[in-house]
Design an enzyme around this catalytic site. Structure first.
Site, PDB file in Angstrom:
ATOM      1  N   ASP A  28       0.799  -1.227   0.000  1.00 17.08           N
ATOM      2  CA  ASP A  28       0.000   0.000   0.000  1.00 17.08           C
ATOM      3  C   ASP A  28       0.834   1.281   0.000  1.00 17.08           C
ATOM      4  O   ASP A  28       0.318   2.366   0.271  1.00 17.08           O
ATOM      5  CB  ASP A  28      -0.967   0.005   1.184  1.00 17.08           C
ATOM      6  CG  ASP A  28      -0.255  -0.060   2.529  1.00 17.08           C
ATOM      7  OD1 ASP A  28       0.964  -0.339   2.552  1.00 17.08           O
ATOM      8  OD2 ASP A  28      -0.912   0.170   3.560  1.00 17.08           O
ATOM      9  N   GLU A  29       2.121   1.181  -0.301  1.00 17.57           N
ATOM     10  CA  GLU A  29       2.990   2.354  -0.344  1.00 17.57           C
ATOM     11  C   GLU A  29       3.917   2.290  -1.553  1.00 17.57           C
ATOM     12  O   GLU A  29       4.412   1.217  -1.895  1.00 17.57           O
ATOM     13  CB  GLU A  29       3.869   2.447   0.902  1.00 17.57           C
ATOM     14  CG  GLU A  29       3.147   2.566   2.216  1.00 17.57           C
ATOM     15  CD  GLU A  29       4.128   2.640   3.363  1.00 17.57           C
ATOM     16  OE1 GLU A  29       5.004   3.524   3.362  1.00 17.57           O
ATOM     17  OE2 GLU A  29       4.040   1.778   4.259  1.00 17.57           O
TER      18      GLU A  29
END
Length: 408
Positions: A105-106
């Site tokens: 998610d990054e």
């Protein structure tokens, strides 16, 4: 000219994806966890209302419920998270080919060469945030800076759904007053060592003598000082030029303690299956297997062994892991967590060494090779089924209705 680096960090990613199908829960405190029925299960993610009650990632369900009795618990769906991660990164790639995922998610983006087409770094970050919100129904926080470390810290500075720009002119005002534990790469133990030596803030870290930091933290001390002073020069990896994977592992904190060899075998069967599947996906084989075990007092041991030939088979990884557990753990001493890791990776095309003497008798390396070939065929067929029908479409019978918290 300074580089322009973005760090995009999805807000409460797992929980936000789950809430896409449960819009009625958006204003209620919600957490994603491995087993909602188990008080020993672990919180994997939480939404903003749950954060307001003090619910944190990695605490037990029982701890979270004491803080928030009305907490709504949802099971994780990792296939969905991978799907949305691919969609999000596809948006990033429309602004630059220099995208470096940091986790599911990054991601970091180098948009230095993109400003003539898409505007300033802040404008690109805001455009991406709006697109992700409009097209996917999810939000992210973005950091914009001239290096990766400050871009990452910028994405942490304001949440949710915000853009923070950290420049050469403002970083001392924004970052230096913050407590030293907010510095990227400074964990709890490191922060305690620094505070015990009167290094309380990120500014203190940036101004501390190298000799003092090296005596406290070794070579990592001056490196952290360099980061705090804004001197990080590490590049964002160009798409397709990632650093070679050095190991592939998977670990589980169980819903109840493991107290027998049978318990351990159930756990290791699942872990080895996941590790082997990832090895085949990445095109690697492993020359070694490592097992990490944590007991109920959070004390850990780590053991590893070399294999006679490289493998990407769950059966061989499982056998090696169980040998390590059998030789280093005495049941019924309880186990809280096991991690199985494939180490010493090599290209997947490298096979096992053939016997110098030609055909081998039954029970020897030749027979083992036939068995390995059969296992390889079976496990690749499982890969195909999961690719088509999802990760939970096929599993080992031993894992069905297990009571240790393994989802499939």
């Amino acid at each position: 000219m300074d580089r322009v680096i973005l760090h995009c960090d999805m807000n409460s990613f797992f929980a936000s994806v789950e809430l896409l199908e449960h819009p009625e829960l958006r204003t209620k405190p919600v957490a994603v966890c491995g087993d909602p029925e188990s008080r020993h299960g672990i919180i994997l993610a939480k939404n903003e209302p749950a954060k307001a009650f003090g619910v944190v990632t990695a605490e037990t369900i029982s701890q979270a419920r004491r803080k928030c009795p009305g907490l709504v618990l949802l099971r994780p769906h990792h296939d969905k998270y991978r799907h949305y991660s691919r969609l999000i990164n596809a948006i990033y790639y429309q602004y630059t080919d220099m995208v470096e995922p940091f986790s599911i998610d990054e991601s970091w983006l180098d948009v230095t060469a993109s400003h003539r087409l898409f505007g300033t770094g802040r404008e690109i970050a805001d455009t991406i945030r709006e697109r992700v919100k409009k097209e996917l129904g999810l939000t992210l926080s973005a950091g914009v800076s001239y290096n990766k470390i400050f871009a990452k810290m910028g994405s942490e500075y304001r949440k949710p759904d915000a853009t923070t720009e950290i420049t050469r002119e403002n970083y001392k005002d924004i970052l230096w007053p913050q407590p030293v534990e907010n510095m990227f790469f400074v964990g709890f133990a490191t922060a305690q060592k620094l505070k015990n030596s009167k290094v309380f803030t990120i500014g203190d870290l940036a101004c501390a003598p190298d000799s003092k930091l090296e005596s406290l933290l070794g070579k990592q001390g001056p490196v952290l000082k360099k980061y705090a002073a804004g001197l990080d020069e590490s590049p964002v990896a160009l798409s397709g030029e990632r650093e070679k994977i050095k190991s592939v592992g998977n670990g589980i904190t169980f819903s109840r303690d493991l107290k027998s060899t049978e318990d351990a075998l159930t756990a290791v069967t699942s872990l080895s299956d996941t590790v082997a599947g990832r090895l085949r996906k990445y095109g690697f084989k492993a020359w070694g297997v490592k097992v990490d075990i944590k007991d109920t007092s959070f004390k850990s041991i780590s053991r590893q062994k070399q294999l006679s030939s490289p493998t990407h088979l769950a059966s061989e990884i499982k056998n090696a892991a169980m040998e390590l557990i059998a030789s280093s753990w005495h049941f019924p001493d309880p186990i809280r967590l096991i991690t199985v890791t494939a180490i010493n990776l090599t290209d997947g095309e490298e096979g096992e060494q053939l016997s110098f003497f030609g055909n081998s008798p039954a029970g020897s390396a030749g027979a083992s090779s036939v068995s390995a070939e059969k296992s390889d065929s079976i496990e690749k067929a499982m890969d195909d089924i999961r690719e088509k029908f999802g990760e939970s479409s096929i599993t080992f019978g031993q894992l069905i209705k297990n009571d240790i918290g393994i989802d499939f």
